[in-house]
Scaffold this motif. Structure first.
Motif, PDB file in Angstrom:
ATOM      1  N   TYR A 103       0.843  -1.004   0.181  1.00 55.85           N
ATOM      2  CA  TYR A 103      -0.102  -0.172  -0.029  1.00 55.85           C
ATOM      3  C   TYR A 103       0.847   1.138  -0.058  1.00 55.85           C
ATOM      4  CZ  TYR A 103      -4.276  -2.674   0.068  1.00 55.85           C
ATOM      5  OH  TYR A 103      -5.310  -3.229  -0.275  1.00 55.85           O
ATOM      6  N   GLY A 104       1.973   1.189   0.516  1.00 56.87           N
ATOM      7  CA  GLY A 104       2.874   2.431   0.536  1.00 56.87           C
ATOM      8  C   GLY A 104       3.423   2.572  -1.158  1.00 56.87           C
ATOM      9  N   SER A 105       3.504   1.538  -1.751  1.00 58.04           N
ATOM     10  CA  SER A 105       4.180   1.761  -3.169  1.00 58.04           C
ATOM     11  C   SER A 105       2.852   1.927  -3.936  1.00 58.04           C
ATOM     12  CB  SER A 105       4.884   0.274  -3.617  1.00 58.04           C
ATOM     13  OG  SER A 105       5.199   0.432  -4.975  1.00 58.04           O
ATOM     14  N   VAL A 106       2.880   2.060  -5.383  1.00 60.48           N
ATOM     15  CA  VAL A 106       1.867   2.492  -6.342  1.00 60.48           C
ATOM     16  C   VAL A 106       1.446   1.458  -6.945  1.00 60.48           C
ATOM     17  CG1 VAL A 106       2.288   4.943  -6.025  1.00 60.48           C
ATOM     18  CG2 VAL A 106       3.516   3.487  -7.721  1.00 60.48           C
ATOM     19  N   LEU A 116      -2.364   8.342  -6.523  1.00 62.27           N
ATOM     20  CA  LEU A 116      -0.942   7.580  -6.217  1.00 62.27           C
ATOM     21  C   LEU A 116      -0.973   6.928  -4.730  1.00 62.27           C
ATOM     22  CD1 LEU A 116       1.650   9.457  -8.313  1.00 62.27           C
ATOM     23  CD2 LEU A 116       0.797   7.229  -8.594  1.00 62.27           C
ATOM     24  N   ALA A 117      -1.156   7.812  -3.823  1.00 60.78           N
ATOM     25  CA  ALA A 117      -1.124   7.504  -2.561  1.00 60.78           C
ATOM     26  C   ALA A 117      -2.115   6.334  -2.221  1.00 60.78           C
ATOM     27  CB  ALA A 117      -1.427   8.763  -1.553  1.00 60.78           C
ATOM     28  N   ALA A 118      -3.261   6.371  -2.654  1.00 61.36           N
ATOM     29  CA  ALA A 118      -4.460   5.424  -2.423  1.00 61.36           C
ATOM     30  C   ALA A 118      -4.210   3.837  -2.879  1.00 61.36           C
ATOM     31  CB  ALA A 118      -5.685   6.179  -2.861  1.00 61.36           C
ATOM     32  N   SER A 119      -3.405   4.171  -3.936  1.00 55.08           N
ATOM     33  CA  SER A 119      -3.206   2.815  -4.791  1.00 55.08           C
ATOM     34  C   SER A 119      -2.216   1.921  -4.205  1.00 55.08           C
ATOM     35  CB  SER A 119      -2.740   3.201  -6.447  1.00 55.08           C
ATOM     36  OG  SER A 119      -1.236   3.528  -6.352  1.00 55.08           O
TER      37      SER A 119
HETATM   38 NA    NA Z   1      -0.025   3.995  -2.411  1.00 53.03          NA
END
Ligand code: NA
Ligand SMILES: Nc1ncnc2c1ncn2[C@@H]1O[C@H](COP(=O)(O)O)[C@@H](O)[C@H]1O
Ligand SMILES: Nc1ncnc2c1ncn2[C@@H]1O[C@H](COP(=O)(O)O)[C@@H](O)[C@H]1O
Ligand SMILES: Nc1ncnc2c1ncn2[C@@H]1O[C@H](COP(=O)(O)O)[C@@H](O)[C@H]1O
Ligand code: NA
Ligand code: NA
Lengths: 100, 313, 313, 100, 313, 100
Positions: free
Chosen positions: C97-100, C257-260
């Motif tokens: 979740y921290g990545s995209v 991006l943050a949510a992905s």
């Molecule tokens: Na993310």
């Protein structure tokens, strides 16, 4: 590690049977199986895998001798008449007796 | 003649290469990709049209077309039995010919476009309508309405097969998104339609010619059936088209649909439902004879038929 | 709502077909090809923009975005532990979740384009920036900074994985070739972007739905996490976007991006670096829940959030 | 031609291990190996090869019995706990004794 | 310099990624598809031109080009023998270098187009003409004209191999369909030519670099041959081009053709016809050294040579 | 069902030989065969299947012991010197004696 005798059943048949075969293996209690794509020639002609429904699959099941016989019997009864199919058995040694 | 249209030339290239035993081969996944794109493109086109003009009269037309898909196999079956085909084989053959070939439809689309002839844009709907019924007829002809047929599994096989899902999916997406929504998809599905079709036909040529190997095993009756059946069916299709009041282009398209024989959805379905039928027999007929026949000779003929009907009636 | 956009409809088509157990399947190599094209397209677009306006301020923004990629997983990890997830599983989840997700980013690009909303063209740069840090955080959370971690092999895995190489490669090519150099590539990478994205989402729909099978094994906590986490992250992303002075479109993109959540680069990296984490758990969450959620509900929401922030602040 | 007894070790495991496995085989002194793609089901669920990291590979090594045991032991020790994996042995006859 | 052209940058991306042992990999079927499309595109382009201007003089030119394809390998062979290469290996090498690389030709097409330099549109014809003769020369050099060579099987292999069939097939289709017939195919074969070429070169970069591993096994003589041979051949090609009265662009293209070394058709043919030749030796030279050399340094050089010849003579 | 002893000949070799091999098998009277794609490493280096002519195939023929020996001899004589190739035999049990 110690090894244990088991039987490897190999089935080569039309790819179109994959799903049915998996259902049969599950029903008959196979502990697992491995499938790969293949092509070939046999009594029922060339199966060149060049066209959608025309390929073969190669299915392997490691289990005890009795179950291997059962599965082979089941397949012969249900599919041998109308589908390209070959079955054979061989002896293998596995490492975990409880798994197969 | 359609012979100098590049898509037909691509077909002939594949056909010739295969006859000459060239090692030319397209990757299997390219063929799959192309057929997915063609199915989606045809579905989308029909769906956009539905968005413009869904109507009760269209529903009525669809029912009539569906009836044709049931009646033609029923008529052909006894004839094949007389010619000595086994019950299961005859049933499988009529299922193939009662259903449709999306590839043939796509070539007809390209052919009419090249001739500048328009047709009712909702015709892809009839591709969907004709896909399934003949399969059911074929199964019943082969087995009777037996208790041991797994109709649930069969229905699943029929209505959730690849081609039907993509055609109906495309239709629905086109319908919901409408003309403006679909616009950004056009570069792939419409602008590239003809060159992608050309590649598809290159592969079809390779495959069609490779079916000819088994031709001599089945002999003259199969060849006769595989060339006469499309001609007879095309007349039925054209007649229905006229009766439904379609334009010249629409009549030609419906004649083509009637004349075309499935080589994707039906073989897969019949293999599971009627395994005692020889799959190679039907495929040789539909793919090795009828498909090339329709592509090279049939489609221009069906257009002439439609034009002649329009001039005469 | 984005629901009637054709790319979302393609996703729903795949999702539905898979739920209905249709036999529709895209060739594996088509999926690979599509993801390669999307990665290159996004990289190229960002690179062309860098050619126009690389600057120190952009570097500053990138560092801030990178910091977000480190902080968000660190905050989420203790929460997951409280909810009873095993250490390795929690670490793997926050890495995802921290990545995209590049697919989610691409849908947002198409969505904003369809709405006629522009955003800072260099945003693809942030895709690159966010790809890797969360993976490192996840590994450290799982194992501590242990001596037996093969950091060299790991660095290799992270920075030379497929997606990073294609993104950075595209960036560099776009940067070096500049707008005029890239022009002849546009017919593939830009004109066909949306239809190729539609095909990609068809496959993603098929895969996402097939992940749902394992959902009941993991139960409610996973569903809660996989829907709440993107919402919370999107607020963080939007906040950062506003702080960086981005346009409404840019804020919406950074929120997206943050949510992905990643489902390509991270699963592969975590499988090798933290093999004791259950790979199916993270994939079910990111691919089976968060991806559909973002595509269908999230992205329009994040845009509204950005618009509300712009109107309010 | 005369034949010689050797052991065939077959390993079926997650495709993601391919590279590590090759390194291990090289380190342990395997004279060669053959790899093919596969899919299947086992104690650790369905591996359908439909998604990037989700396929299996099927690795074959022909060697002497002792080395086959060594390799199997090594794999069990390093990968069996966290990865889907099955190993088994069978007896084969090869034609060139020096090659294996 | 061609270095900043995006297609060359794609090649360098692949090359670098492979040297860094990135796990980037293109699906095999994508590579196959791209090479099919390039071969067809080049054939079609040449065919359309033949439709406009087939002539006796063109036939004469073709014979001259063919002669070059026979003479160059004959001259290079004794030299290689002197340098210590085994008979079979030397024969195989000169077969590779006497034949042509379609990928190199395509890059030259893109390079000249980017420079705004035109060339005789029928040049693809010479690709076809040059493909086969050097292979025959190589086989005869390796084996003599022995009775036990299966010339029939060999002829089949040579003239019905994938690349020849697609090139000639494309030529014929372009010729028969003519400019207007081919028009609807342009979106795929012409508009997308350059981006598809870029993808192709990405894969070629990956493959070329992977050939370098075997370089140290063969050492300096191979490197010398693989860089000198194209230079020498290009002068021969340029000379012939001038003698045939080609334009500056045409001279540059013929120089490129002469300088390029096959890595598709010839390896396959030589593997079967001269199996005692080490296949890795030739492939390392043609793919690992000559191809990158031509793409990055050669083509711009050959154009300068052509311009210098035009200015001087 | 009763089983019968047969021999399984497995050949792993360069993919480029597929067509020739099929011709040889036909000529020598093999009752059938199965082919699958593979990759690997052996005495003649890495064959990674990453490039056109660079892959391996894995061919299986079930037949009687004598024919298996014949085929192996034929292949060694014709191809072993110049092509990457490995052959081995194993014992299998089939269900239809007349088929193999
Ligand atoms: Na993310
Ligand atoms: N003798 C054999 N050895 C190895 N594989 C065989 C043999 N016979 C048949 N097969 C395989 O089994 C499939 C079905 O065989 P059949 O039913 O005899 O046509 C063929 O397409 C081959 O792939
Ligand atoms: N009894 C079996 N017979 C054949 N293949 C098996 C068997 N059990 C497992 N496999 C294969 O080995 C892989 C890993 O097994 P597992 O670790 O038990 O999930 C499975 O995905 C199957 O491909
Ligand atoms: N010891 C071995 N075990 C399994 N496969 C092998 C072995 N040696 C060679 N092979 C396979 O056979 C092919 C040809 O072997 P070689 O001729 O020794 O290079 C290799 O590419 C491998 O796929
Ligand atoms: Na029909
Ligand atoms: Na040359």
């Amino acid at each position: 590690m110690q090894t244990h005798q088991r039987t490897l059943l190999t089935v080569i048949c039309e790819a179109v049977l994959e799903h049915k075969l998996e259902q049969a293996l599950e029903k008959l209690g196979a502990p697992g199986w491995t499938i790969a794509d293949a092509r070939g020639r046999g009594g029922r002609g060339v199966r060149s895998a060049g066209w959608d429904t025309e390929g073969n699959i190669r299915v392997e099941v490691i289990c005890n001798r009795e179950l291997a016989q059962n599965i082979a019997d089941y397949l012969h009864e249900h599919y041998y008449a109308n589908f390209a199919m070959v079955c054979y058995l061989s002896a293998v040694e596995v490492f975990r007796a409880d798994k197969f | 003649m359609g012979l100098s249209d590049p898509v037909v030339l691509f077909f002939l290239l594949g056909f010739t290469a295969s006859l000459l035993k060239s090692e030319l081969k397209l990757p299997a996944s390219l063929y799959e990709t192309l057929s997915i794109l063609l199915l989606l493109a045809i579905g989308l086109k029909g769906g956009v049209e539905l968005a413009k003009q869904a109507s009760w009269s269209l529903l009525g037309q669809s029912v009539a077309v569906l009836a044709m898909g049931v009646v033609l196999p029923l008529l052909a079956f006894p004839l094949l039995r007389v010619f000595g085909f086994a019950r299961a084989d005859a049933a499988s053959l009529v299922a193939h010919y009662g259903s449709v070939s999306v590839g043939t439809f796509a070539v007809a689309v390209a052919y009419l476009a090249a001739q500048g002839i328009v047709f009712e844009e909702y015709l892809p709907l009839f591709v969907v309508v004709l896909e399934v019924p003949a399969i059911l007829v074929g199964i019943v002809l082969a087995k009777g309405i037996r208790r041991d047929t797994d109709w649930k599994a069969l229905g699943h096989e029929l209505f959730l097969g690849k081609s039907i899902v993509l055609l109906i999916g495309g239709l629905l997406i086109g319908w919901i998104a409408g003309p403006t929504g679909v616009k950004p998809l056009e570069p792939l599905f419409f602008t590239l339609f003809k060159p992608l079709l050309a590649l598809f036909l290159l592969e079809m040529g390779l495959i069609a010619a490779s079916q000819l190997g088994s031709l001599k095993r089945y002999g003259v009756p199969l060849v006769v059936f595989a060339t006469l059946m499309p001609l007879v069916s095309s007349v039925a299709g054209a007649g229905l088209g006229v009766a439904l009041g379609l334009s010249v282009g629409g009549v030609a398209m419906l004649a083509t649909l009637a004349a075309s024989a499935s080589y994707i959805a039906v073989p897969a379905a019949m293999r599971m439902a009627v395994p005692e039928a020889n799959p190679s027999l039907s495929l040789t007929a539909s793919l090795g004879i009828t498909f090339p026949f329709n592509i090279v000779i049939g489609i221009p003929l069906y257009l002439q038929l439609a034009q002649w009907l329009a001039a005469t009636l």
